[in-house]
Design a protein around this motif. Sequence first.
Motif, mmCIF file in Angstrom:
data_model
loop_
_atom_site.group_PDB
_atom_site.id
_atom_site.type_symbol
_atom_site.label_atom_id
_atom_site.label_comp_id
_atom_site.label_asym_id
_atom_site.label_seq_id
_atom_site.Cartn_x
_atom_site.Cartn_y
_atom_site.Cartn_z
ATOM 1 N N PRO A 1 -2.087 -12.823 -1.399
ATOM 2 C CA PRO A 1 -3.348 -13.575 -1.486
ATOM 3 C C PRO A 1 -4.331 -12.969 -2.493
ATOM 4 O O PRO A 1 -5.092 -13.693 -3.121
ATOM 5 C CB PRO A 1 -3.912 -13.490 -0.067
ATOM 6 N N LEU A 2 -4.294 -11.640 -2.647
ATOM 7 C CA LEU A 2 -5.225 -10.981 -3.554
ATOM 8 C C LEU A 2 -4.504 -10.252 -4.676
ATOM 9 O O LEU A 2 -4.878 -9.158 -5.075
ATOM 10 C CB LEU A 2 -6.109 -10.002 -2.769
ATOM 11 N N GLY A 3 -3.439 -10.833 -5.206
ATOM 12 C CA GLY A 3 -2.723 -10.211 -6.308
ATOM 13 C C GLY A 3 -1.225 -10.377 -6.191
ATOM 14 O O GLY A 3 -0.731 -11.381 -5.688
ATOM 15 N N LYS A 4 -0.513 -9.363 -6.632
ATOM 16 C CA LYS A 4 0.955 -9.399 -6.619
ATOM 17 C C LYS A 4 1.486 -7.976 -6.698
ATOM 18 O O LYS A 4 0.771 -7.052 -7.069
ATOM 19 C CB LYS A 4 1.493 -10.203 -7.795
ATOM 20 N N ILE A 5 2.750 -7.827 -6.347
ATOM 21 C CA ILE A 5 3.469 -6.577 -6.565
ATOM 22 C C ILE A 5 4.744 -6.916 -7.318
ATOM 23 O O ILE A 5 5.502 -7.804 -6.916
ATOM 24 C CB ILE A 5 3.803 -5.858 -5.248
ATOM 25 N N VAL A 6 4.957 -6.226 -8.431
ATOM 26 C CA VAL A 6 6.194 -6.363 -9.197
ATOM 27 C C VAL A 6 7.050 -5.156 -8.851
ATOM 28 O O VAL A 6 6.575 -4.022 -8.868
ATOM 29 C CB VAL A 6 5.913 -6.410 -10.720
ATOM 30 N N HIS A 7 8.305 -5.414 -8.498
ATOM 31 C CA HIS A 7 9.208 -4.315 -8.170
ATOM 32 C C HIS A 7 10.422 -4.345 -9.082
ATOM 33 O O HIS A 7 10.802 -5.400 -9.594
ATOM 34 C CB HIS A 7 9.651 -4.379 -6.700
ATOM 35 N N ALA A 8 10.984 -3.172 -9.302
ATOM 36 C CA ALA A 8 12.186 -3.037 -10.127
ATOM 37 C C ALA A 8 13.070 -1.977 -9.481
ATOM 38 O O ALA A 8 12.597 -0.916 -9.094
ATOM 39 C CB ALA A 8 11.816 -2.626 -11.548
#
Length: 156
Positions: free
Chosen positions: A139-146
């Motif tokens: 809701p308040l952004g994102k998380i990018v994972h690798a």
Amino acid sequence: MILLSDIASRSAPPQRNQDVAVRAVAAPATICLPYRPESVAAARRFVGAKLREWGLDDLMDDASVIVSELATNSVRTGCQTRMLVAVRRPSDRVIRILVGDGSRSMPVMVETGPGHTSGRGLAMVHRLTRGRWGVTPLPLGKIVHADLTVPEPTSR
């Protein structure tokens, strides 16, 4: 409401038949950094220190490129809060690098030509992770994972 810190603080449950030494050193780590260009270098140092702690020096170069690209993209969002950088070991064979920010703009892999000076970052992440990366919208952004695969130990 789901926050960046909630996602990053979750750690994987212990794996069955997991080596005791791996479990003991696989504590996750998270740091919050300001949205400034110098935070990219701080993110590299942070992830590098954790990989050295885990004895995974062979992954340092790839992890450095990955966290640099993800943190650079995060810095470019122009958010005014803090960027979250985390490194996890969900299993003895996987290292997960996470970068969270307060922007809901999703990363996009673009095709670039030889004359372009930028735009290759996510393509490099895609290649280094063999396509094992993604985005969790919040809701308040994102998380990018690798995810990087830990090399098989060599027997002597």
